[in-house]
Design a protein around this motif. Structure first.
Motif, mmCIF file in Angstrom:
data_model
loop_
_atom_site.group_PDB
_atom_site.id
_atom_site.type_symbol
_atom_site.label_atom_id
_atom_site.label_comp_id
_atom_site.label_asym_id
_atom_site.label_seq_id
_atom_site.Cartn_x
_atom_site.Cartn_y
_atom_site.Cartn_z
ATOM 1 N N TRP A 260 37.533 30.970 39.736
ATOM 2 C CA TRP A 260 38.840 30.951 40.402
ATOM 3 C C TRP A 260 38.683 30.464 41.837
ATOM 4 O O TRP A 260 38.627 31.264 42.763
ATOM 5 C CB TRP A 260 39.483 32.343 40.359
ATOM 6 N N VAL A 306 52.154 35.279 35.305
ATOM 7 C CA VAL A 306 51.169 35.194 34.214
ATOM 8 C C VAL A 306 50.760 36.614 33.896
ATOM 9 O O VAL A 306 50.443 37.379 34.807
ATOM 10 C CB VAL A 306 49.898 34.423 34.645
ATOM 11 N N GLN A 312 54.607 48.091 31.606
ATOM 12 C CA GLN A 312 53.820 48.416 32.811
ATOM 13 C C GLN A 312 53.953 47.340 33.897
ATOM 14 O O GLN A 312 53.897 47.617 35.090
ATOM 15 C CB GLN A 312 52.329 48.556 32.423
ATOM 16 N N LYS A 313 54.154 46.103 33.462
ATOM 17 C CA LYS A 313 54.174 44.987 34.407
ATOM 18 C C LYS A 313 55.565 44.753 35.016
ATOM 19 O O LYS A 313 55.781 43.759 35.707
ATOM 20 C CB LYS A 313 53.678 43.712 33.717
ATOM 21 N N GLY A 363 52.173 32.829 24.956
ATOM 22 C CA GLY A 363 50.852 32.706 24.353
ATOM 23 C C GLY A 363 49.801 32.960 25.411
ATOM 24 O O GLY A 363 50.119 33.400 26.525
ATOM 25 N N PHE A 364 48.537 32.707 25.049
ATOM 26 C CA PHE A 364 47.441 32.903 25.994
ATOM 27 C C PHE A 364 46.811 31.551 26.281
ATOM 28 O O PHE A 364 46.412 30.837 25.372
ATOM 29 C CB PHE A 364 46.401 33.861 25.399
ATOM 30 N N SER A 365 46.749 31.154 27.533
ATOM 31 C CA SER A 365 46.120 29.875 27.882
ATOM 32 C C SER A 365 45.487 29.989 29.265
ATOM 33 O O SER A 365 46.179 30.087 30.273
ATOM 34 C CB SER A 365 47.151 28.755 27.881
ATOM 35 N N ASN A 366 44.172 29.964 29.262
ATOM 36 C CA ASN A 366 43.451 30.053 30.524
ATOM 37 C C ASN A 366 43.769 28.855 31.415
ATOM 38 O O ASN A 366 43.981 28.994 32.625
ATOM 39 C CB ASN A 366 41.945 30.139 30.232
ATOM 40 N N ALA A 369 47.100 29.246 32.960
ATOM 41 C CA ALA A 369 47.053 30.310 33.978
ATOM 42 C C ALA A 369 46.575 29.719 35.304
ATOM 43 O O ALA A 369 47.156 29.972 36.366
ATOM 44 C CB ALA A 369 46.140 31.450 33.523
ATOM 45 N N MET A 381 54.400 40.227 40.681
ATOM 46 C CA MET A 381 53.675 41.329 40.009
ATOM 47 C C MET A 381 54.317 42.664 40.397
ATOM 48 O O MET A 381 53.753 43.422 41.199
ATOM 49 C CB MET A 381 52.199 41.326 40.421
ATOM 50 N N GLU A 386 49.018 49.741 38.561
ATOM 51 C CA GLU A 386 48.081 48.614 38.508
ATOM 52 C C GLU A 386 46.736 49.088 39.055
ATOM 53 O O GLU A 386 46.552 49.155 40.274
ATOM 54 C CB GLU A 386 48.621 47.457 39.353
ATOM 55 N N GLY A 389 44.283 44.946 39.384
ATOM 56 C CA GLY A 389 45.058 43.692 39.306
ATOM 57 C C GLY A 389 44.213 42.548 39.823
ATOM 58 O O GLY A 389 43.584 42.651 40.882
ATOM 59 N N LEU A 390 44.181 41.481 39.040
ATOM 60 C CA LEU A 390 43.410 40.302 39.460
ATOM 61 C C LEU A 390 44.327 39.161 39.847
ATOM 62 O O LEU A 390 44.051 38.398 40.771
ATOM 63 C CB LEU A 390 42.515 39.848 38.301
ATOM 64 N N ASN A 391 45.461 39.074 39.139
ATOM 65 C CA ASN A 391 46.316 37.902 39.342
ATOM 66 C C ASN A 391 46.828 37.754 40.764
ATOM 67 O O ASN A 391 47.007 36.640 41.250
ATOM 68 C CB ASN A 391 47.490 37.946 38.370
ATOM 69 N N TYR A 394 43.992 36.102 42.569
ATOM 70 C CA TYR A 394 43.893 34.680 42.214
ATOM 71 C C TYR A 394 44.983 33.898 42.933
ATOM 72 O O TYR A 394 44.744 32.824 43.464
ATOM 73 C CB TYR A 394 44.080 34.460 40.709
HETATM 74 P P1 ADP Z 1 45.651 43.402 33.203
HETATM 75 O O1 ADP Z 1 44.159 43.617 33.154
HETATM 76 O O2 ADP Z 1 46.454 44.658 33.383
HETATM 77 O O3 ADP Z 1 46.164 42.594 32.047
HETATM 78 P P2 ADP Z 1 45.075 41.788 35.566
HETATM 79 O O4 ADP Z 1 45.933 41.063 36.535
HETATM 80 O O5 ADP Z 1 44.072 42.724 36.133
HETATM 81 O O6 ADP Z 1 46.008 42.527 34.514
HETATM 82 O O7 ADP Z 1 44.260 40.736 34.710
HETATM 83 C C1 ADP Z 1 44.853 39.936 33.761
HETATM 84 C C2 ADP Z 1 43.934 38.772 33.457
HETATM 85 O O8 ADP Z 1 44.291 38.181 32.207
HETATM 86 C C3 ADP Z 1 44.048 37.668 34.461
HETATM 87 O O9 ADP Z 1 42.816 36.994 34.524
HETATM 88 C C4 ADP Z 1 45.133 36.777 33.861
HETATM 89 O O10 ADP Z 1 45.101 35.463 34.323
HETATM 90 C C5 ADP Z 1 44.791 36.868 32.403
HETATM 91 N N1 ADP Z 1 45.943 36.686 31.516
HETATM 92 C C6 ADP Z 1 46.851 37.607 31.135
HETATM 93 N N2 ADP Z 1 47.752 37.071 30.274
HETATM 94 C C7 ADP Z 1 47.398 35.779 30.118
HETATM 95 C C8 ADP Z 1 47.922 34.685 29.354
HETATM 96 N N3 ADP Z 1 49.009 34.828 28.586
HETATM 97 N N4 ADP Z 1 47.283 33.505 29.419
HETATM 98 C C9 ADP Z 1 46.191 33.358 30.200
HETATM 99 N N5 ADP Z 1 45.647 34.336 30.956
HETATM 100 C C10 ADP Z 1 46.239 35.535 30.911
#
Ligand code: ADP
Length: 495
Positions: A260, A306, A312-313, A363-366, A369, A381, A386, A389-391, A394
């Motif tokens: 990141w 994201v 919770q969110k 969906g999930f897509s790195n 993100a 957020m 929490e 929390g990482l987002n 980032y």
């Molecule tokens: P939590 O652990 O409660 O889900 P965090 O913010 O600590 O929340 O971490 C979430 C992580 O998962 C982050 O790295 C975030 O980018 C990733 N993430 C969550 N949902 C998605 C998604 N739909 N697509 C890509 N990455 C995701």
């Protein structure tokens, strides 16, 4: 120091959540600080039969479990690009399965047995491998038994008597609660099955066990460490946490700056740094607008989200604000997430009526993100709780200003633009927008403030972006905090 880290998840071998990130990154940082670190992980299918290079150590484990003895073996690998050893506890009946903890929404019925086996294996392996640790660092309920075994069973052995224990709580909501009869699997005397030790409303609670017996306890942010001592956020364990508050602290997680980092990220269309971000960010924003079919206008405020679509969110609040704003305001939204089907339905219908103001990917897509973190102006957020929390970290690293609720790690990392004296546990320059009440109006007021500064006070906006980007969100600082916590815990154990 000589440190053993025991975890049911370690990046890149096995991950369902933040626990894996911590146990993959922290050992490397500790090793860089000059410590000897060994990591233990169960031999899941993806680990033993995946693409990792593992070496058989020819070491057989014989672990007593209730009235059985279960055999396992030890394999060895290392964390990527490092010499930190990872010892994999292999036992195919327990771990050669599709998933880590369960399938199709149900936990595996023998989870207690599986992780008691793993916990005991770590302690046996410490002796067989002659590791001589000063401290064993357990994580979450899966290794919660280790501090209890160390104190109640192993401490009479001189090899173990000086080993200190730490347990980190990554998410208090998961406690490893099992029917009372599974107490027999632990091998500990039934005298410990009491409300003050391992019992919880008539059941065995492995996280509580760890909290009661560990020499020190920590969680993943200073504010969450305080919050979990209250009835609102203690998930039923607030009493035992208050009782152990003298040994309870919080250390923020770091981010993996190899992954990141807007200066080197290969998933985003332009790289940028704190010195030249406006040029790079405008390209990333335009790319994002195009990708999601939004109007390509660099001046329109763009709010990114994201994450898991879970209550919770703060999704109930977000959707209320979004519904109204999509009709009334000239603001763009991009959402990436998956989770609760009800939220999927509402978001889909909002998207259908406002496709040029709302970009949606369920969906999930790195890759996406990364692109949303880089291309948005603001990041939302509004969590109810929490742990860390990482987002939000980032987003600040990527010059995207967070709008967050003042809870857990969000409170510890984001300092409000207008109230910088009052918010932010770690004093520092303002880097975002913070609100307190878990209410739609409070969230809306915070977004309003952010949009107002973005549109009308460019200078102030630049200051907020720069403060977020210049802060060091890496593991380096947190690893030093862990180092200090280990040192204190070991010293106390030996005093
Ligand atoms: P939590 O652990 O409660 O889900 P965090 O913010 O600590 O929340 O971490 C979430 C992580 O998962 C982050 O790295 C975030 O980018 C990733 N993430 C969550 N949902 C998605 C998604 N739909 N697509 C890509 N990455 C995701």
């Amino acid at each position: 120091m000589n440190i053993v880290v025991a975890s049911s998840e370690v990046v890149p071998f096995a991950k369902t959540g933040g626990l894996a990130d911590v146990c993959g990154a922290l050992p490397q940082q500790l090793s860089a600080l000059g410590h000897q670190v060994s990591v233990f992980l169960p031999g899941y299918r993806t680990v033993v039969y995946g693409d990792f290079e593992l070496h058989e150590l020819g070491i057989k484990l014989e672990i007593p479990l209730g009235n059985k003895v279960i055999e396992g073996k030890l394999l060895r690998t290392t964390l990527p690009n490092s010499a930190v050893p990872v010892y994999v506890v292999s036992q195919d009946e327990y771990f050669d399965r599709e998933a880590l903890y369960g399938e199709k929404g149900s936990d595996y019925a023998d989870n207690c047995e599986r992780f008691v086996f793993f916990s005991r294996s770590v302690l046996e392996a410490v002796r067989i491998l002659d590791l001589k640790p000063d401290i064993i660092h357990a994580n979450d309920w899966q290794t919660g038994l280790i501090p209890a075994l160390l104190k109640e069973e192993y401490s009479s052995n001189p090899l173990y008597e000086n080993i200190a224990s730490l347990i980190t709580i990554h998410n208090l909501a998961y406690q490893g609660v099992f029917p009372a009869d599974q107490m027999a699997l632990t091998g500990l005397d039934w005298k410990h099955f009491t409300q003050s030790e391992m019992e919880y409303w008539g059941q065995l609670n492995l996280l509580k066990t760890g909290i009661v017996f560990a020499d020190a306890i920590n969680t993943v942010s200073p504010t969450y460490a305080k919050e979990i001592q209250t009835a609102e956020q203690g998930c039923g364990l607030e009493g035992v946490l208050v009782e152990r508050s003298d040994c309870l602290s919080g250390i923020l997680n770091g981010t993996d700056t190899g992954v990141w980092n807007p200066e080197t990220d290969t998933l985003i269309p332009a790289n940028f740094s704190a010195d030249n971000w406006p040029q790079g960010k405008v390209i990333c924003k335009q790319h994002l607008q195009k990708l999601f079919g939004l109007e390509e206008d660099a001046n329109k405020p763009l709010i990114g989200i994201v994450g898991r679509l879970a209550s919770q969110k703060g999704w109930a609040m977000i959707l209320q604000v979004m519904k109204q704003w999509l009709d009334d305001r000239d603001v763009q939204w991009v959402v990436l997430g998956t989770g609760d089907p009800d939220y999927h339905t509402i978001l889909t219908s909002l998207y259908q009526t406002h496709p040029h103001k709302l970009g949606l990917r369920l969906g999930f897509s790195n890759e996406l993100a990364h692109q949303i973190e880089a291309g948005s102006d603001m990041f939302l957020m509004p969590s109810q709780y929490e742990p860390c929390g990482l987002n939000q970290m980032y987003s600040m690293a990527y010059g995207t200003v967070p709008v967050v609720r003042k809870t857990g790690g969000l409170a510890d990392t984001v300092t409000d633009a207008d109230h910088s004296q009052e918010t932010g546990v770690q004093p520092g320059p303002a880097n975002g927008f913070v609100f307190e009440e878990f209410e739609t109006q409070a969230l809306e007021a915070a977004i309003n403030r952010a949009v107002d500064v973005y549109c009308h006070d460019k200078e102030r906006w630049r200051e907020l972006v720069a403060a977020g980007m210049r802060h060091d969100w890496s593991w380096a600082a947190s690893a030093k905090d862990y180092q200090q916590l280990y040192e204190q815990t070991i010293a106390k154990k030996r005093s």
